[in-house]
Design a protein around this motif. Sequence first.
Motif, PDB file in Angstrom:
ATOM      1  N   LEU A  22       0.865  -1.177   0.000  1.00  0.00           N
ATOM      2  CA  LEU A  22       0.000   0.000   0.000  1.00  0.00           C
ATOM      3  C   LEU A  22       0.903   1.229   0.000  1.00  0.00           C
ATOM      4  N   LEU A  23       0.842   2.022  -1.052  1.00  0.00           N
ATOM      5  CA  LEU A  23       1.671   3.208  -1.214  1.00  0.00           C
ATOM      6  C   LEU A  23       0.883   4.437  -0.785  1.00  0.00           C
ATOM      7  N   LEU A  24       1.451   5.238   0.114  1.00  0.00           N
ATOM      8  CA  LEU A  24       0.801   6.439   0.635  1.00  0.00           C
ATOM      9  C   LEU A  24       1.395   7.693   0.007  1.00  0.00           C
ATOM     10  N   PHE A  25       0.529   8.614  -0.388  1.00  0.00           N
ATOM     11  CA  PHE A  25       0.959   9.893  -0.961  1.00  0.00           C
ATOM     12  C   PHE A  25       0.569  11.028  -0.025  1.00  0.00           C
ATOM     13  N   ASN A  26       1.542  11.845   0.345  1.00  0.00           N
ATOM     14  CA  ASN A  26       1.341  12.961   1.264  1.00  0.00           C
ATOM     15  C   ASN A  26       0.553  14.098   0.626  1.00  0.00           C
ATOM     16  N   GLY A  27       0.050  14.975   1.502  1.00  0.00           N
ATOM     17  CA  GLY A  27      -0.557  16.211   1.041  1.00  0.00           C
ATOM     18  C   GLY A  27       0.502  17.207   0.594  1.00  0.00           C
ATOM     19  N   VAL A  73      -1.884   6.745  11.685  1.00  0.00           N
ATOM     20  CA  VAL A  73      -2.713   6.073  10.683  1.00  0.00           C
ATOM     21  C   VAL A  73      -1.933   4.932  10.032  1.00  0.00           C
ATOM     22  N   ARG A  74      -0.675   5.196   9.697  1.00  0.00           N
ATOM     23  CA  ARG A  74       0.146   4.189   9.014  1.00  0.00           C
ATOM     24  C   ARG A  74       0.233   2.899   9.820  1.00  0.00           C
ATOM     25  N   GLU A  75       0.399   3.000  11.122  1.00  0.00           N
ATOM     26  CA  GLU A  75       0.571   1.818  11.952  1.00  0.00           C
ATOM     27  C   GLU A  75      -0.648   0.902  11.878  1.00  0.00           C
ATOM     28  N   GLU A  76      -1.843   1.498  11.802  1.00  0.00           N
ATOM     29  CA  GLU A  76      -3.052   0.686  11.680  1.00  0.00           C
ATOM     30  C   GLU A  76      -3.145   0.055  10.294  1.00  0.00           C
ATOM     31  N   LEU A  77      -2.797   0.809   9.271  1.00  0.00           N
ATOM     32  CA  LEU A  77      -2.801   0.269   7.916  1.00  0.00           C
ATOM     33  C   LEU A  77      -1.812  -0.888   7.793  1.00  0.00           C
ATOM     34  N   ALA A  78      -0.693  -0.786   8.523  1.00  0.00           N
ATOM     35  CA  ALA A  78       0.364  -1.800   8.436  1.00  0.00           C
ATOM     36  C   ALA A  78      -0.011  -3.104   9.132  1.00  0.00           C
ATOM     37  N   ARG A  79      -1.119  -3.128   9.826  1.00  0.00           N
ATOM     38  CA  ARG A  79      -1.573  -4.390  10.419  1.00  0.00           C
ATOM     39  C   ARG A  79      -2.047  -5.358   9.347  1.00  0.00           C
ATOM     40  N   ALA A  80      -2.368  -4.817   8.156  1.00  0.00           N
ATOM     41  CA  ALA A  80      -2.858  -5.671   7.074  1.00  0.00           C
ATOM     42  C   ALA A  80      -2.069  -5.505   5.781  1.00  0.00           C
ATOM     43  N   HIS A  81      -1.144  -4.529   5.748  1.00  0.00           N
ATOM     44  CA  HIS A  81      -0.464  -4.220   4.490  1.00  0.00           C
ATOM     45  C   HIS A  81       1.019  -3.909   4.708  1.00  0.00           C
ATOM     46  N   ARG A  82       1.765  -4.080   3.657  1.00  0.00           N
ATOM     47  CA  ARG A  82       3.145  -3.591   3.596  1.00  0.00           C
ATOM     48  C   ARG A  82       3.057  -2.129   3.157  1.00  0.00           C
ATOM     49  N   PRO A 122     -10.209   5.864  14.504  1.00  0.00           N
ATOM     50  CA  PRO A 122      -9.911   4.780  13.562  1.00  0.00           C
ATOM     51  C   PRO A 122     -11.010   4.470  12.554  1.00  0.00           C
ATOM     52  N   LYS A 123     -12.180   5.146  12.647  1.00  0.00           N
ATOM     53  CA  LYS A 123     -13.288   4.805  11.760  1.00  0.00           C
ATOM     54  C   LYS A 123     -12.888   4.958  10.295  1.00  0.00           C
ATOM     55  N   ALA A 124     -12.249   6.077   9.949  1.00  0.00           N
ATOM     56  CA  ALA A 124     -11.875   6.327   8.553  1.00  0.00           C
ATOM     57  C   ALA A 124     -10.872   5.284   8.069  1.00  0.00           C
ATOM     58  N   THR A 125      -9.925   4.919   8.930  1.00  0.00           N
ATOM     59  CA  THR A 125      -8.907   3.934   8.560  1.00  0.00           C
ATOM     60  C   THR A 125      -9.530   2.559   8.373  1.00  0.00           C
ATOM     61  N   GLU A 126     -10.456   2.206   9.242  1.00  0.00           N
ATOM     62  CA  GLU A 126     -11.127   0.912   9.114  1.00  0.00           C
ATOM     63  C   GLU A 126     -11.916   0.832   7.814  1.00  0.00           C
ATOM     64  N   ALA A 127     -12.527   1.943   7.408  1.00  0.00           N
ATOM     65  CA  ALA A 127     -13.276   1.961   6.151  1.00  0.00           C
ATOM     66  C   ALA A 127     -12.343   1.728   4.967  1.00  0.00           C
ATOM     67  N   VAL A 128     -11.158   2.328   5.023  1.00  0.00           N
ATOM     68  CA  VAL A 128     -10.177   2.133   3.960  1.00  0.00           C
ATOM     69  C   VAL A 128      -9.717   0.680   3.925  1.00  0.00           C
ATOM     70  N   ALA A 153      -9.608  -4.673   1.331  1.00  0.00           N
ATOM     71  CA  ALA A 153      -9.764  -6.115   1.501  1.00  0.00           C
ATOM     72  C   ALA A 153     -10.723  -6.695   0.476  1.00  0.00           C
ATOM     73  N   ARG A 154     -11.631  -5.881  -0.021  1.00  0.00           N
ATOM     74  CA  ARG A 154     -12.599  -6.361  -1.015  1.00  0.00           C
ATOM     75  C   ARG A 154     -11.986  -6.462  -2.415  1.00  0.00           C
ATOM     76  N   TYR A 155     -10.819  -5.863  -2.590  1.00  0.00           N
ATOM     77  CA  TYR A 155     -10.201  -5.858  -3.909  1.00  0.00           C
ATOM     78  C   TYR A 155      -8.736  -6.284  -3.819  1.00  0.00           C
ATOM     79  N   PRO A 156      -8.500  -7.542  -3.506  1.00  0.00           N
ATOM     80  CA  PRO A 156      -7.096  -8.025  -3.397  1.00  0.00           C
ATOM     81  C   PRO A 156      -6.379  -7.912  -4.737  1.00  0.00           C
ATOM     82  N   LEU A 157      -5.063  -7.761  -4.646  1.00  0.00           N
ATOM     83  CA  LEU A 157      -4.246  -7.686  -5.851  1.00  0.00           C
ATOM     84  C   LEU A 157      -4.240  -9.044  -6.566  1.00  0.00           C
TER      85      LEU A 157
END
Length: 267
Positions: free
Chosen positions: A27-32, A43-52, A250-256, A261-265
Amino acid sequence: MSDAVKYATTADGTRIRYDVLGEGEPLLLFNGQALDIEMWDGVREELARAHRVVRMDFRGTGGSDVPLEDPYTLELFAHDALAVLDDLGITRAHVYGFSMGGKVAQALAHAAPERVGSLVLGATAPGGENEVPRAHSSTVALRKAATDEGRDLIAELFYTPEWASGNPDQVTRILPRGPLRALRLHFAASTDHDGWDLLPHIWSPTLVVHGEDDQLTPVGNAELLATRVPGAELLVLPGLRHGYLHEGHPKATEAVLDFLARYPLPA
């Protein structure tokens, strides 16, 4: 799992700082605009529970090189991102872009669709004459962001006053990071971009996320993106401003995460 700072070198010799955390699908993150990778802290730490999770500093900010001779464009930032993916040997990644980073994500999905899995466009806009414009006062706040007065103005645009006062460290993370000339180049790159004609050609599964009370990038832009990108989903978060990803965590992060998860690579 790694958190060491690394550098990728672009075709023109610019070094781009990035780091990696977690395991799983990339998962690649782009800054503002004019922000560095620290804007994703928490936010990143929560995303990293499921992604690189890969964070990178666009040229001109944070730990990346600061070439000042030529203008910056969002397409240039997108190619810098490809250099990071190539350095990591990643052929395809999900992409989550915030604010100006959301415009870069649009540019990348159009320029290199084979490299982009799912796409998350946060607090962003299409650019050009079709973009719903911000109030002039918000633009003034952006230009003053590097001053003491600007800190309070930017905090108010990103967060509710109560949340900002209770999270001063996060307010610091959303202040510009880089020399003034580079900040102006970032501002021009974002302002000059017009992605309207690119949007119908984005075929990545797309989630558009926005704070309902966003004055920096008015919420009407989210509705435009969700209509213009084929099959895009829209999530508007009530009571939140431009910094929905922090105040709405965490609501916004969980939604992401649920969307990704619905669209695996593809294997």
